[in-house]
Design an enzyme around this catalytic site. Structure first.
Site, PDB file in Angstrom:
ATOM      1  N   SER A 119       0.850  -1.074   0.110  1.00 36.53           N
ATOM      2  CA  SER A 119       0.108  -0.036  -0.120  1.00 36.53           C
ATOM      3  C   SER A 119       0.785   1.223   0.139  1.00 36.53           C
ATOM      4  CB  SER A 119      -0.967  -0.035   1.189  1.00 36.53           C
ATOM      5  OG  SER A 119      -0.002   0.138   2.441  1.00 36.53           O
ATOM      6  N   HIS A 120       2.074   1.022   0.441  1.00 36.94           N
ATOM      7  CA  HIS A 120       3.109   2.194   0.298  1.00 36.94           C
ATOM      8  C   HIS A 120       4.308   1.825  -0.415  1.00 36.94           C
ATOM      9  CE1 HIS A 120       0.117   3.256   3.143  1.00 36.94           C
ATOM     10  NE2 HIS A 120       0.359   4.203   3.087  1.00 36.94           N
TER      11      HIS A 120
ATOM     12  N   PHE B  43       3.995  10.524   2.668  1.00 36.45           N
ATOM     13  CA  PHE B  43       3.247   9.808   1.747  1.00 36.45           C
ATOM     14  C   PHE B  43       3.622   8.238   2.110  1.00 36.45           C
ATOM     15  CE2 PHE B  43       1.947  10.330  -3.023  1.00 36.45           C
ATOM     16  CZ  PHE B  43       0.697  10.127  -2.888  1.00 36.45           C
TER      17      PHE B  43
ATOM     18  N   ASP C 216      -4.836   0.728   1.036  1.00 38.27           N
ATOM     19  CA  ASP C 216      -5.562  -0.556   0.509  1.00 38.27           C
ATOM     20  C   ASP C 216      -6.919  -0.403   0.052  1.00 38.27           C
ATOM     21  OD1 ASP C 216      -3.425  -2.488   1.304  1.00 38.27           O
ATOM     22  OD2 ASP C 216      -3.644  -2.040   3.598  1.00 38.27           O
TER      23      ASP C 216
ATOM     24  N   ARG D 245       6.901  -8.944   7.112  1.00 34.80           N
ATOM     25  CA  ARG D 245       7.890  -7.936   6.350  1.00 34.80           C
ATOM     26  C   ARG D 245       9.137  -8.746   6.238  1.00 34.80           C
ATOM     27  NH1 ARG D 245       9.920  -3.979   7.907  1.00 34.80           N
ATOM     28  NH2 ARG D 245       9.307  -3.738   9.985  1.00 34.80           N
TER      29      ARG D 245
HETATM   30  N1  LIG Z   1       1.617   7.968   5.652  1.00 38.15           N
HETATM   31  C1  LIG Z   1       0.743   8.119   6.127  1.00 38.15           C
HETATM   32  O1  LIG Z   1      -0.042   9.069   6.316  1.00 38.15           O
HETATM   33  C2  LIG Z   1      -0.093   6.892   6.226  1.00 38.15           C
HETATM   34  C3  LIG Z   1       0.544   5.685   6.419  1.00 38.15           C
HETATM   35  N2  LIG Z   1       0.227   4.377   6.460  1.00 38.15           N
HETATM   36  C4  LIG Z   1       0.646   3.033   6.335  1.00 38.15           C
HETATM   37  O2  LIG Z   1       0.009   2.060   5.885  1.00 38.15           O
HETATM   38  C5  LIG Z   1       0.604   0.940   6.342  1.00 38.15           C
HETATM   39  C6  LIG Z   1      -0.383  -0.047   6.556  1.00 38.15           C
HETATM   40  O3  LIG Z   1      -1.111  -0.141   7.791  1.00 38.15           O
HETATM   41  P1  LIG Z   1      -2.256  -0.955   8.232  1.00 38.15           P
HETATM   42  O4  LIG Z   1      -2.936  -1.556   7.150  1.00 38.15           O
HETATM   43  O5  LIG Z   1      -2.683  -0.673   9.559  1.00 38.15           O
HETATM   44  O6  LIG Z   1      -1.227  -2.250   8.539  1.00 38.15           O
HETATM   45  P2  LIG Z   1      -1.608  -3.830   8.742  1.00 38.15           P
HETATM   46  O7  LIG Z   1      -2.778  -3.869   9.406  1.00 38.15           O
HETATM   47  O8  LIG Z   1      -1.163  -4.560   7.547  1.00 38.15           O
HETATM   48  O9  LIG Z   1      -0.338  -4.242   9.811  1.00 38.15           O
HETATM   49  C7  LIG Z   1      -0.247  -3.415  11.140  1.00 38.15           C
HETATM   50  C8  LIG Z   1       0.904  -4.074  12.058  1.00 38.15           C
HETATM   51  O10 LIG Z   1       0.345  -5.225  12.552  1.00 38.15           O
HETATM   52  C9  LIG Z   1       1.359  -6.398  11.994  1.00 38.15           C
HETATM   53  N3  LIG Z   1       0.408  -7.386  11.712  1.00 38.15           N
HETATM   54  C10 LIG Z   1      -0.545  -7.515  10.869  1.00 38.15           C
HETATM   55  N4  LIG Z   1      -1.296  -8.837  10.993  1.00 38.15           N
HETATM   56  C11 LIG Z   1      -0.683  -9.522  11.903  1.00 38.15           C
HETATM   57  C12 LIG Z   1      -0.945 -10.443  12.639  1.00 38.15           C
HETATM   58  N5  LIG Z   1      -1.753 -11.516  12.234  1.00 38.15           N
HETATM   59  N6  LIG Z   1      -0.139 -11.039  13.866  1.00 38.15           N
HETATM   60  C13 LIG Z   1       0.799 -10.180  14.328  1.00 38.15           C
HETATM   61  N7  LIG Z   1       1.240  -9.140  13.710  1.00 38.15           N
HETATM   62  C14 LIG Z   1       0.272  -8.624  12.501  1.00 38.15           C
HETATM   63  C15 LIG Z   1       1.941  -5.879  11.059  1.00 38.15           C
HETATM   64  O11 LIG Z   1       3.396  -6.501  10.847  1.00 38.15           O
HETATM   65  P3  LIG Z   1       3.767  -6.844   9.357  1.00 38.15           P
HETATM   66  O12 LIG Z   1       4.242  -5.648   8.711  1.00 38.15           O
HETATM   67  O13 LIG Z   1       4.803  -7.688   9.538  1.00 38.15           O
HETATM   68  O14 LIG Z   1       2.660  -7.707   8.690  1.00 38.15           O
HETATM   69  C16 LIG Z   1       1.901  -4.346  11.238  1.00 38.15           C
HETATM   70  O15 LIG Z   1       3.195  -4.267  11.954  1.00 38.15           O
HETATM   71  C17 LIG Z   1       1.579   1.163   7.493  1.00 38.15           C
HETATM   72  O16 LIG Z   1       2.987   1.213   6.981  1.00 38.15           O
HETATM   73  C18 LIG Z   1       1.294   2.618   7.607  1.00 38.15           C
HETATM   74  O17 LIG Z   1       2.372   3.350   8.080  1.00 38.15           O
HETATM   75  C19 LIG Z   1      -1.185   4.257   6.925  1.00 38.15           C
HETATM   76  C20 LIG Z   1      -2.068   5.378   7.031  1.00 38.15           C
HETATM   77  C21 LIG Z   1      -1.459   6.736   6.905  1.00 38.15           C
HETATM   78  O1  LIG Z   2      -2.837   4.724   3.119  1.00 36.22           O
HETATM   79  C1  LIG Z   2      -3.066   5.949   3.749  1.00 36.22           C
HETATM   80  O2  LIG Z   2      -4.045   5.861   4.614  1.00 36.22           O
HETATM   81  C2  LIG Z   2      -2.409   7.054   3.434  1.00 36.22           C
HETATM   82  N1  LIG Z   2      -1.160   6.947   3.108  1.00 36.22           N
HETATM   83  C3  LIG Z   2      -0.340   8.178   2.691  1.00 36.22           C
HETATM   84  C4  LIG Z   2      -0.655   9.400   3.017  1.00 36.22           C
HETATM   85  C5  LIG Z   2      -2.465   9.433   3.152  1.00 36.22           C
HETATM   86  C6  LIG Z   2      -2.874   8.353   3.843  1.00 36.22           C
END
Ligand SMILES: NC(=O)C1=CN([C@@H]2O[C@H](COP(=O)(O)OP(=O)(O)OC[C@H]3O[C@@H](n4cnc5c(N)ncnc54)[C@H](OP(=O)(O)O)[C@@H]3O)[C@@H](O)[C@H]2O)C=CC1
Ligand SMILES: O=C(O)C1=NCCCC1
Length: 343
Positions: A53-54, A127, A194, A315
Protein backbone atom coordinates in the site's frame (compact mmCIF):
# COMPACT_ATOMS: atom_id res chain seq x y z
CA UNK A 1 20.03 0.19 -14.12
CA UNK A 2 19.27 -3.27 -15.35
CA UNK A 3 16.49 -5.65 -14.48
CA UNK A 4 17.48 -9.07 -13.25
CA UNK A 5 15.01 -10.58 -15.65
CA UNK A 6 12.03 -9.74 -17.82
CA UNK A 7 9.71 -12.70 -18.07
CA UNK A 8 6.19 -13.42 -19.23
CA UNK A 9 3.85 -10.89 -17.64
CA UNK A 10 6.37 -9.68 -15.03
CA UNK A 11 9.79 -8.26 -14.33
CA UNK A 12 12.11 -9.09 -11.44
CA UNK A 13 14.54 -6.44 -10.21
CA UNK A 14 17.15 -6.18 -7.50
CA UNK A 15 16.55 -3.64 -4.71
CA UNK A 16 19.25 -1.40 -6.20
CA UNK A 17 17.76 -1.58 -9.68
CA UNK A 18 14.31 -0.68 -8.39
CA UNK A 19 15.66 2.16 -6.24
CA UNK A 20 17.59 3.55 -9.25
CA UNK A 21 14.48 3.42 -11.43
CA UNK A 22 12.45 5.26 -8.79
CA UNK A 23 15.27 7.77 -8.30
CA UNK A 24 15.15 8.59 -12.02
CA UNK A 25 11.40 9.18 -11.75
CA UNK A 26 11.81 11.61 -8.86
CA UNK A 27 14.67 13.46 -10.57
CA UNK A 28 12.67 13.71 -13.79
CA UNK A 29 9.82 15.31 -11.83
CA UNK A 30 11.88 18.03 -10.26
CA UNK A 31 13.30 16.81 -6.95
CA UNK A 32 16.86 17.43 -5.81
CA UNK A 33 19.22 14.47 -5.98
CA UNK A 34 19.14 14.07 -2.19
CA UNK A 35 15.34 14.01 -2.06
CA UNK A 36 15.20 11.61 -5.03
CA UNK A 37 17.57 9.12 -3.38
CA UNK A 38 15.82 9.29 0.01
CA UNK A 39 12.31 8.79 -1.41
CA UNK A 40 13.44 6.13 -3.89
CA UNK A 41 15.09 4.02 -1.18
CA UNK A 42 12.10 4.45 1.12
CA UNK A 43 9.60 3.38 -1.54
CA UNK A 44 11.77 0.51 -2.82
CA UNK A 45 12.15 -0.73 0.77
CA UNK A 46 8.35 -0.79 1.17
CA UNK A 47 7.99 -2.80 -2.05
CA UNK A 48 10.83 -5.15 -1.03
CA UNK A 49 9.14 -5.80 2.34
CA UNK A 50 5.73 -6.46 0.77
CA UNK A 51 4.26 -3.23 2.19
CA UNK A 52 2.40 -2.76 -1.09
CA UNK A 53 0.00 0.00 0.00
CA UNK A 54 3.07 2.27 0.32
CA UNK A 55 5.39 0.82 -2.30
CA UNK A 56 5.47 1.54 -6.05
CA UNK A 57 1.68 1.85 -6.01
CA UNK A 58 2.33 5.37 -4.61
CA UNK A 59 4.62 6.54 -7.42
CA UNK A 60 1.91 8.04 -9.70
CA UNK A 61 0.62 9.96 -6.63
CA UNK A 62 4.11 11.30 -5.86
CA UNK A 63 4.45 12.38 -9.48
CA UNK A 64 1.07 14.12 -9.72
CA UNK A 65 1.72 15.80 -6.37
CA UNK A 66 5.10 17.12 -7.57
CA UNK A 67 3.65 18.16 -10.94
CA UNK A 68 0.82 20.09 -9.29
CA UNK A 69 3.35 22.22 -7.39
CA UNK A 70 1.79 21.24 -4.05
CA UNK A 71 5.11 19.87 -2.71
CA UNK A 72 8.55 21.39 -3.22
CA UNK A 73 10.85 18.59 -4.34
CA UNK A 74 13.86 20.89 -3.93
CA UNK A 75 13.07 21.91 -0.33
CA UNK A 76 16.01 22.03 2.06
CA UNK A 77 14.79 21.26 5.60
CA UNK A 78 15.76 23.61 8.42
CA UNK A 79 16.71 21.90 11.71
CA UNK A 80 16.16 23.95 14.87
CA UNK A 81 17.84 22.85 18.10
CA UNK A 82 15.28 24.22 20.59
CA UNK A 83 16.08 22.37 23.85
CA UNK A 84 18.28 19.62 25.25
CA UNK A 85 15.70 17.00 24.33
CA UNK A 86 13.72 18.73 21.60
CA UNK A 87 14.40 19.34 17.91
CA UNK A 88 12.11 21.05 15.44
CA UNK A 89 12.37 20.69 11.69
CA UNK A 90 10.71 22.96 9.20
CA UNK A 91 10.43 20.72 6.13
CA UNK A 92 9.76 23.88 4.08
CA UNK A 93 6.93 22.24 2.14
CA UNK A 94 9.03 19.22 1.27
CA UNK A 95 8.62 15.53 2.01
CA UNK A 96 8.98 14.33 5.60
CA UNK A 97 11.69 11.71 4.97
CA UNK A 98 14.41 14.19 3.91
CA UNK A 99 13.44 16.30 6.95
CA UNK A 100 13.96 13.30 9.22
CA UNK A 101 17.24 12.44 7.47
CA UNK A 102 18.52 15.98 8.04
CA UNK A 103 17.75 15.86 11.77
CA UNK A 104 18.68 12.23 12.46
CA UNK A 105 22.32 12.59 13.57
CA UNK A 106 21.49 15.35 16.08
CA UNK A 107 18.35 13.48 17.25
CA UNK A 108 20.45 10.40 18.05
CA UNK A 109 23.09 12.50 19.78
CA UNK A 110 20.42 14.17 21.94
CA UNK A 111 18.66 10.88 22.75
CA UNK A 112 21.98 9.39 23.87
CA UNK A 113 22.95 12.38 26.02
CA UNK A 114 19.55 13.27 27.54
CA UNK A 115 18.09 9.74 27.49
CA UNK A 116 15.15 10.91 25.39
CA UNK A 117 14.69 13.29 22.48
CA UNK A 118 11.69 14.54 20.54
CA UNK A 119 11.65 15.49 16.87
CA UNK A 120 8.75 17.63 15.64
CA UNK A 121 8.48 17.97 11.85
CA UNK A 122 6.15 20.55 10.31
CA UNK A 123 5.38 21.90 6.83
CA UNK A 124 5.89 18.37 5.59
CA UNK A 125 4.27 15.69 3.44
CA UNK A 126 4.33 12.03 4.48
CA UNK A 127 3.19 9.71 1.73
CA UNK A 128 4.85 6.52 2.90
CA UNK A 129 4.88 3.67 5.41
CA UNK A 130 6.04 4.75 8.86
CA UNK A 131 8.18 1.73 9.85
CA UNK A 132 11.18 2.85 7.72
CA UNK A 133 11.28 5.98 9.91
CA UNK A 134 11.58 4.06 13.20
CA UNK A 135 13.24 0.71 12.42
CA UNK A 136 16.76 2.17 11.83
CA UNK A 137 16.79 3.61 15.39
CA UNK A 138 16.28 0.11 16.82
CA UNK A 139 19.27 -1.14 14.80
CA UNK A 140 21.22 1.53 16.73
CA UNK A 141 20.00 0.15 20.07
CA UNK A 142 17.37 2.89 20.54
CA UNK A 143 13.59 2.73 21.08
CA UNK A 144 11.55 4.90 18.70
CA UNK A 145 7.91 5.86 18.40
CA UNK A 146 6.46 7.95 15.59
CA UNK A 147 3.07 9.29 14.58
CA UNK A 148 1.91 11.15 11.48
CA UNK A 149 -1.53 12.46 10.63
CA UNK A 150 -3.09 12.29 7.18
CA UNK A 151 -6.19 13.63 5.40
CA UNK A 152 -9.75 13.58 6.72
CA UNK A 153 -11.36 10.24 5.84
CA UNK A 154 -12.13 8.57 9.20
CA UNK A 155 -15.32 9.04 11.26
CA UNK A 156 -14.46 9.41 14.98
CA UNK A 157 -16.24 6.74 17.04
CA UNK A 158 -19.73 8.00 17.89
CA UNK A 159 -19.67 10.80 15.27
CA UNK A 160 -21.50 10.87 11.97
CA UNK A 161 -19.01 12.56 9.66
CA UNK A 162 -15.29 12.08 8.95
CA UNK A 163 -12.70 14.25 10.70
CA UNK A 164 -9.56 12.23 11.50
CA UNK A 165 -6.95 10.91 9.09
CA UNK A 166 -5.83 7.28 8.91
CA UNK A 167 -3.12 8.46 11.37
CA UNK A 168 -0.56 5.66 11.76
CA UNK A 169 1.57 4.83 14.80
CA UNK A 170 4.91 3.03 14.45
CA UNK A 171 7.13 1.64 17.19
CA UNK A 172 10.57 0.02 17.11
CA UNK A 173 12.64 -1.55 19.89
CA UNK A 174 15.88 -3.53 19.82
CA UNK A 175 16.09 -7.09 21.07
CA UNK A 176 19.10 -9.18 21.95
CA UNK A 177 18.68 -11.95 19.42
CA UNK A 178 16.84 -11.25 16.20
CA UNK A 179 15.34 -8.42 14.24
CA UNK A 180 14.04 -5.43 16.22
CA UNK A 181 10.44 -5.53 17.39
CA UNK A 182 8.55 -3.20 15.04
CA UNK A 183 4.89 -2.50 14.48
CA UNK A 184 3.34 0.05 12.19
CA UNK A 185 -0.41 0.44 11.99
CA UNK A 186 -3.02 2.85 10.73
CA UNK A 187 -5.51 3.82 13.45
CA UNK A 188 -8.26 3.35 10.85
CA UNK A 189 -9.70 -0.14 10.36
CA UNK A 190 -7.79 -0.25 7.05
CA UNK A 191 -5.25 2.06 5.40
CA UNK A 192 -6.63 4.35 2.70
CA UNK A 193 -4.06 2.89 0.28
CA UNK A 194 -5.49 -0.61 0.73
CA UNK A 195 -8.99 0.70 -0.02
CA UNK A 196 -7.65 2.22 -3.27
CA UNK A 197 -5.92 -1.05 -4.17
CA UNK A 198 -9.12 -3.06 -3.51
CA UNK A 199 -11.14 -0.57 -5.60
CA UNK A 200 -8.63 -0.95 -8.47
CA UNK A 201 -8.94 -4.75 -8.34
CA UNK A 202 -12.74 -4.69 -7.97
CA UNK A 203 -12.55 -6.57 -4.65
CA UNK A 204 -14.86 -6.22 -1.66
CA UNK A 205 -13.43 -5.24 1.75
CA UNK A 206 -13.98 -7.24 4.95
CA UNK A 207 -16.98 -6.01 6.96
CA UNK A 208 -16.54 -3.14 9.42
CA UNK A 209 -14.01 -1.05 7.46
CA UNK A 210 -16.15 1.87 6.32
CA UNK A 211 -19.41 3.55 5.44
CA UNK A 212 -20.97 4.94 2.25
CA UNK A 213 -22.04 8.54 1.61
CA UNK A 214 -25.24 7.93 3.62
CA UNK A 215 -23.27 6.65 6.62
CA UNK A 216 -24.39 3.07 5.99
CA UNK A 217 -21.89 0.23 6.48
CA UNK A 218 -20.43 -0.91 3.16
CA UNK A 219 -17.86 -3.38 1.88
CA UNK A 220 -17.58 -1.56 -1.44
CA UNK A 221 -14.23 0.31 -1.55
CA UNK A 222 -15.52 2.67 -4.27
CA UNK A 223 -18.45 3.70 -2.06
CA UNK A 224 -15.94 4.51 0.70
CA UNK A 225 -13.69 6.51 -1.64
CA UNK A 226 -16.55 8.33 -3.39
CA UNK A 227 -18.28 10.22 -0.60
CA UNK A 228 -18.05 7.57 2.11
CA UNK A 229 -15.50 7.25 4.91
CA UNK A 230 -13.44 4.80 6.96
CA UNK A 231 -13.99 3.75 10.57
CA UNK A 232 -11.34 3.69 13.32
CA UNK A 233 -10.02 0.25 14.30
CA UNK A 234 -11.36 -1.06 17.61
CA UNK A 235 -14.20 1.48 18.02
CA UNK A 236 -13.62 4.07 20.75
CA UNK A 237 -10.10 2.76 21.45
CA UNK A 238 -8.72 3.31 17.92
CA UNK A 239 -10.62 6.59 17.82
CA UNK A 240 -8.84 7.80 20.98
CA UNK A 241 -5.46 6.84 19.50
CA UNK A 242 -6.31 8.67 16.28
CA UNK A 243 -7.21 11.77 18.32
CA UNK A 244 -3.86 11.46 20.10
CA UNK A 245 -2.08 11.30 16.73
CA UNK A 246 -3.81 14.53 15.62
CA UNK A 247 -2.60 16.22 18.81
CA UNK A 248 0.98 14.93 18.67
CA UNK A 249 1.54 15.12 14.91
CA UNK A 250 -0.26 18.41 14.28
CA UNK A 251 -0.87 20.48 17.44
CA UNK A 252 2.57 19.71 18.87
CA UNK A 253 4.57 20.16 15.67
CA UNK A 254 2.88 23.14 14.01
CA UNK A 255 1.61 20.89 11.20
CA UNK A 256 -1.98 20.91 9.98
CA UNK A 257 -4.74 18.81 11.50
CA UNK A 258 -6.04 16.27 8.98
CA UNK A 259 -9.01 18.55 8.23
CA UNK A 260 -7.02 21.77 7.84
CA UNK A 261 -5.48 21.76 4.39
CA UNK A 262 -6.97 22.89 1.10
CA UNK A 263 -5.41 21.51 -2.08
CA UNK A 264 -8.22 22.70 -4.36
CA UNK A 265 -5.76 24.98 -6.20
CA UNK A 266 -3.43 22.05 -6.82
CA UNK A 267 -5.35 19.51 -8.90
CA UNK A 268 -3.68 16.11 -8.78
CA UNK A 269 -2.06 16.71 -5.38
CA UNK A 270 -2.39 13.65 -3.19
CA UNK A 271 -0.40 14.23 -0.02
CA UNK A 272 -1.81 16.13 2.94
CA UNK A 273 0.28 18.92 4.46
CA UNK A 274 0.46 17.67 8.02
CA UNK A 275 3.11 16.93 10.66
CA UNK A 276 5.14 14.11 12.19
CA UNK A 277 6.44 13.51 15.70
CA UNK A 278 9.22 11.11 16.67
CA UNK A 279 10.24 10.19 20.21
CA UNK A 280 13.58 8.42 20.58
CA UNK A 281 14.66 6.83 23.88
CA UNK A 282 18.07 5.49 24.85
CA UNK A 283 17.21 2.35 26.86
CA UNK A 284 20.73 2.13 28.28
CA UNK A 285 19.60 4.87 30.70
CA UNK A 286 16.83 2.62 32.10
CA UNK A 287 17.12 0.71 35.36
CA UNK A 288 17.76 -3.00 35.62
CA UNK A 289 18.85 -5.62 33.12
CA UNK A 290 19.68 -4.71 29.52
CA UNK A 291 16.55 -3.61 27.63
CA UNK A 292 17.46 -5.78 24.64
CA UNK A 293 17.67 -8.84 26.94
CA UNK A 294 14.29 -7.94 28.48
CA UNK A 295 12.64 -7.52 25.10
CA UNK A 296 14.13 -10.83 23.99
CA UNK A 297 12.61 -12.44 27.11
CA UNK A 298 9.20 -10.98 26.24
CA UNK A 299 9.42 -12.45 22.72
CA UNK A 300 10.47 -15.82 24.17
CA UNK A 301 7.45 -15.79 26.49
CA UNK A 302 5.10 -14.82 23.65
CA UNK A 303 6.39 -17.70 21.55
CA UNK A 304 6.02 -19.89 24.64
CA UNK A 305 2.27 -19.25 24.76
CA UNK A 306 1.87 -20.28 21.15
CA UNK A 307 2.38 -17.02 19.25
CA UNK A 308 3.60 -17.79 15.75
CA UNK A 309 3.75 -14.29 14.24
CA UNK A 310 5.14 -11.11 15.69
CA UNK A 311 4.45 -7.78 14.01
CA UNK A 312 7.25 -7.30 11.49
CA UNK A 313 7.77 -11.06 10.90
CA UNK A 314 5.88 -11.02 7.60
CA UNK A 315 7.89 -8.02 6.38
CA UNK A 316 11.17 -9.65 7.26
CA UNK A 317 10.13 -12.85 5.48
CA UNK A 318 9.26 -10.78 2.40
CA UNK A 319 12.57 -8.90 2.73
CA UNK A 320 14.59 -12.13 2.79
CA UNK A 321 12.68 -13.46 -0.20
CA UNK A 322 13.22 -10.22 -2.16
CA UNK A 323 16.91 -10.11 -1.27
CA UNK A 324 17.29 -13.69 -2.48
CA UNK A 325 15.09 -13.69 -5.57
CA UNK A 326 14.57 -10.01 -6.42
CA UNK A 327 11.43 -7.87 -6.38
CA UNK A 328 8.79 -8.88 -8.91
CA UNK A 329 6.54 -6.27 -10.54
CA UNK A 330 3.80 -7.03 -13.05
CA UNK A 331 4.18 -5.98 -16.69
CA UNK A 332 1.79 -3.05 -16.46
CA UNK A 333 3.48 -1.63 -13.34
CA UNK A 334 7.02 -1.87 -14.73
CA UNK A 335 5.89 -0.30 -18.04
CA UNK A 336 4.26 2.57 -16.11
CA UNK A 337 7.39 3.13 -13.99
CA UNK A 338 9.70 3.04 -17.02
CA UNK A 339 7.48 5.55 -18.83
CA UNK A 340 7.53 7.87 -15.79
CA UNK A 341 11.32 7.57 -15.74
CA UNK A 342 11.42 8.56 -19.45
CA UNK A 343 12.81 5.19 -20.57
N1 LIG B 1 1.81 8.15 5.64
C1 LIG B 1 0.59 8.08 6.09
O1 LIG B 1 -0.06 9.10 6.32
C2 LIG B 1 -0.06 6.77 6.35
C3 LIG B 1 0.65 5.58 6.21
N2 LIG B 1 0.05 4.40 6.52
C4 LIG B 1 0.84 3.18 6.39
O2 LIG B 1 0.05 2.11 5.92
C5 LIG B 1 0.67 0.88 6.26
C6 LIG B 1 -0.34 -0.18 6.50
O3 LIG B 1 -1.03 0.03 7.73
P1 LIG B 1 -2.08 -1.05 8.23
O4 LIG B 1 -2.93 -1.48 7.09
O5 LIG B 1 -2.74 -0.55 9.43
O6 LIG B 1 -1.12 -2.24 8.57
P2 LIG B 1 -1.50 -3.80 8.87
O7 LIG B 1 -2.85 -3.88 9.50
O8 LIG B 1 -1.25 -4.59 7.65
O9 LIG B 1 -0.36 -4.21 9.93
C7 LIG B 1 -0.23 -3.50 11.11
C8 LIG B 1 0.88 -4.09 11.96
O10 LIG B 1 0.43 -5.33 12.51
C9 LIG B 1 1.26 -6.39 12.10
N3 LIG B 1 0.42 -7.53 11.85
C10 LIG B 1 -0.51 -7.65 10.87
N4 LIG B 1 -1.15 -8.83 10.99
C11 LIG B 1 -0.61 -9.47 12.04
C12 LIG B 1 -0.83 -10.73 12.68
N5 LIG B 1 -1.75 -11.58 12.24
N6 LIG B 1 -0.08 -11.04 13.77
C13 LIG B 1 0.86 -10.19 14.24
N7 LIG B 1 1.12 -9.00 13.67
C14 LIG B 1 0.40 -8.62 12.60
C15 LIG B 1 2.01 -5.90 10.88
O11 LIG B 1 3.26 -6.57 10.74
P3 LIG B 1 3.79 -6.95 9.26
O12 LIG B 1 4.15 -5.65 8.60
O13 LIG B 1 4.95 -7.84 9.48
O14 LIG B 1 2.65 -7.62 8.55
C16 LIG B 1 2.15 -4.41 11.20
O15 LIG B 1 3.24 -4.14 12.00
C17 LIG B 1 1.60 1.22 7.44
O16 LIG B 1 2.94 1.07 6.98
C18 LIG B 1 1.31 2.68 7.74
O17 LIG B 1 2.42 3.44 8.16
C19 LIG B 1 -1.23 4.31 6.97
C20 LIG B 1 -1.96 5.45 7.13
C21 LIG B 1 -1.45 6.76 6.79
O1 LIG C 1 -2.82 4.71 3.26
C1 LIG C 1 -3.11 5.77 3.84
O2 LIG C 1 -4.02 5.80 4.69
C2 LIG C 1 -2.35 7.00 3.53
N1 LIG C 1 -1.17 6.89 3.04
C3 LIG C 1 -0.33 7.97 2.61
C4 LIG C 1 -0.83 9.32 2.93
C5 LIG C 1 -2.28 9.44 3.15
C6 LIG C 1 -2.96 8.30 3.83
Amino acid sequence: MSALSDHAGACTLSFDALASLLEQIFLRHGTSSEVARTLAENCAAAERDGAHSHGVFRIPGYVSTLKSGWVDGQAVPVVEDVASGFLRVDACNGFAQPALAAARPLLIEKARSAGIAVLAIRNSHHFAALWPDVEPFAYEGLVALSVVNSMTCVVPHGADRPLFGTNPIAFAAPRADGEPIVFDLATSAIAHGDVQIAAGKGELLPPGMGVDSLGQPTRDPKAILEGGALLPFGGHKGSALSMMVELLAAALTGGNFSFEFDWSNHPGAKTPWTGQLLIVIDPSKAAGQSFAERSQELVRQMHGVGLRRLPGDRRHRERSKSNERGITLDEQTIAQLRALAGQ
